[in-house]
Motif scaffolding. Structure first.
Motif, PDB file in Angstrom:
ATOM      1  N   MET A  49      47.263 -26.698 -36.367  1.00  0.00           N
ATOM      2  CA  MET A  49      47.573 -25.800 -37.055  1.00  0.00           C
ATOM      3  C   MET A  49      47.682 -25.095 -35.861  1.00  0.00           C
ATOM      4  N   ARG A  50      48.933 -24.291 -36.649  1.00  0.00           N
ATOM      5  CA  ARG A  50      49.423 -23.033 -35.818  1.00  0.00           C
ATOM      6  C   ARG A  50      48.931 -21.886 -36.937  1.00  0.00           C
ATOM      7  N   ILE A  51      47.825 -20.924 -35.981  1.00  0.00           N
ATOM      8  CA  ILE A  51      47.594 -19.518 -37.222  1.00  0.00           C
ATOM      9  C   ILE A  51      48.273 -18.438 -35.982  1.00  0.00           C
ATOM     10  N   GLN A  52      49.490 -17.583 -37.338  1.00  0.00           N
ATOM     11  CA  GLN A  52      49.493 -16.825 -36.600  1.00  0.00           C
ATOM     12  C   GLN A  52      48.583 -15.602 -36.957  1.00  0.00           C
ATOM     13  N   VAL A  73      50.684 -16.995 -32.038  1.00  0.00           N
ATOM     14  CA  VAL A  73      50.487 -17.982 -32.616  1.00  0.00           C
ATOM     15  C   VAL A  73      49.260 -18.708 -31.510  1.00  0.00           C
ATOM     16  N   TYR A 126      49.823 -24.574 -41.422  1.00  0.00           N
ATOM     17  CA  TYR A 126      50.577 -23.138 -41.161  1.00  0.00           C
ATOM     18  C   TYR A 126      49.433 -22.426 -42.384  1.00  0.00           C
ATOM     19  N   PHE A 165      51.685 -19.398 -44.527  1.00  0.00           N
ATOM     20  CA  PHE A 165      52.737 -19.285 -44.147  1.00  0.00           C
ATOM     21  C   PHE A 165      53.934 -18.165 -45.118  1.00  0.00           C
ATOM     22  N   PRO A 166      54.470 -17.345 -44.638  1.00  0.00           N
ATOM     23  CA  PRO A 166      54.819 -17.282 -43.433  1.00  0.00           C
ATOM     24  C   PRO A 166      54.176 -16.108 -42.803  1.00  0.00           C
ATOM     25  N   CYS A 197      51.839 -27.775 -44.888  1.00  0.00           N
ATOM     26  CA  CYS A 197      52.219 -28.868 -43.940  1.00  0.00           C
ATOM     27  C   CYS A 197      53.542 -29.711 -43.663  1.00  0.00           C
ATOM     28  N   ASP A 216      47.531 -22.654 -31.330  1.00  0.00           N
ATOM     29  CA  ASP A 216      47.572 -23.835 -31.844  1.00  0.00           C
ATOM     30  C   ASP A 216      46.477 -24.692 -32.168  1.00  0.00           C
ATOM     31  N   GLY A 247      51.508 -14.785 -42.494  1.00  0.00           N
ATOM     32  CA  GLY A 247      49.817 -15.009 -41.100  1.00  0.00           C
ATOM     33  C   GLY A 247      49.067 -14.799 -42.073  1.00  0.00           C
TER      34      GLY A 247
END
Length: 284
Positions: free
Chosen positions: A74-77, A253, A44, A47-48, A34, A255, A50
């Motif tokens: 949350m930003r989910i890749q 990604v 995330y 991270f990084p 975070c 959101d 995904g």
């Protein structure tokens, strides 16, 4: 390569970027990281690098972990977009990956083959990074951003923290002239950062560093190597990654709002910041 499941990784994010982290559930345990973005908190998962597989149960567990960090979103890749009513924005980035690194052979790819042939006569020394290299790595990172109009996100302290485990550096005449940083999580490895001095270009530092990075990832047991998304306008960088045997794949990604009002406030602030950055790039 730095182990993205190890505490050393989250310690580096804390020391260099002020990020907070909590472990994610599951056998292949990673981290929820975070970051503060002005008045907002953005989390995330993994991270990084995904995530590969998403389902309702996993996302529900992640939401609880992210709330424990007081995240607004949350930003989910992942390779595909997340189907969840709480997702309010999706960013289709794309990436370049070597899907079967175990079968990758440098002799099959002209870029890798030439880099290997140059090694014997190169004036460059390729070695593992050290903490004391961190300041120089940060300067190389900043100079690359200035040339391409990017925004600085990583600090000197961050590079000092990750250099001993993540970095491979190229040295010319006693000075660092280029570097790459890479990470590994289970059987998946990824490229994280890289830069070189333009004055050293005749010695092909990036080629030597990328070759060393891919060899190290393969030797560490990685079966999948992800070069991670590049800005769409950096066509040259995307082509460079493909020249090593990578294939373009989908990367999205999603959101996901945990606090809907604040999440949309973050999205608006980000849009405004990107707009101002674009205006700055157009100045004569």
């Amino acid at each position: 390569m730095i182990d993205l499941q190890a505490k050393a990784w989250t310690d580096a994010l804390k020391a260099g970027l002020g990020a907070e982290s909590l472990p994610l559930p599951g056998a292949q345990r990673g981290w929820m990281v975070c970051f503060r973005a002005g008045p907002f908190r953005v989390a995330y998962p993994d991270f990084p690098i995904g995530s590969q597989e998403l389902d309702d149960a996993v996302v529900s567990e992640w939401s609880g972990v992210a709330r424990g960090l007081k995240a607004d979103l949350m930003r989910i890749q992942a390779p595909h977009e997340l189907a969840d009513a709480r997702v309010f924005a999706r960013h289709r980035l794309g990436s370049v990956v070597i899907a079967d690194l175990g079968r990758w052979r440098e002799s099959q790819w002209e870029k890798a083959r030439r880099a290997a042939n140059r090694q014997a006569r190169s004036a460059l020394q390729i070695r593992a990074g050290r903490r004391e290299d961190g300041a120089q790595l940060h300067q190389l990172y900043l100079s690359t951003l200035r040339r391409h109009g990017g925004a600085a996100r990583y600090s000197r302290e961050y590079f000092e923290a990750i250099a001993p485990q993540a970095a491979t550096v190229a040295v010319l005449d006693g000075s660092v002239c280029g570097f790459v940083c890479a990470g590994i999580r289970g059987d998946r490895a990824c490229y994280m950062h890289g830069a070189h001095l333009p004055e050293a270009r005749a010695h092909y530092p990036s080629d030597q560093l990328f070759l060393s990075m891919l060899r190290a990832a393969r030797d560490a047991g990685a079966r999948h190597f992800d070069f991670l998304p590049s800005p769409a306008w950096q066509d040259g960088l995307i082509a460079y990654k493909r020249a090593w045997g990578g294939t373009q794949v989908a990367a999205v990604v999603s959101d996901l709002a945990l606090n809907p009002l604040r999440a949309r406030g973050f999205a608006l602030a980000l849009k405004l910041a990107n707009g101002l950055s674009a205006l700055g790039l157009r100045k004569p």
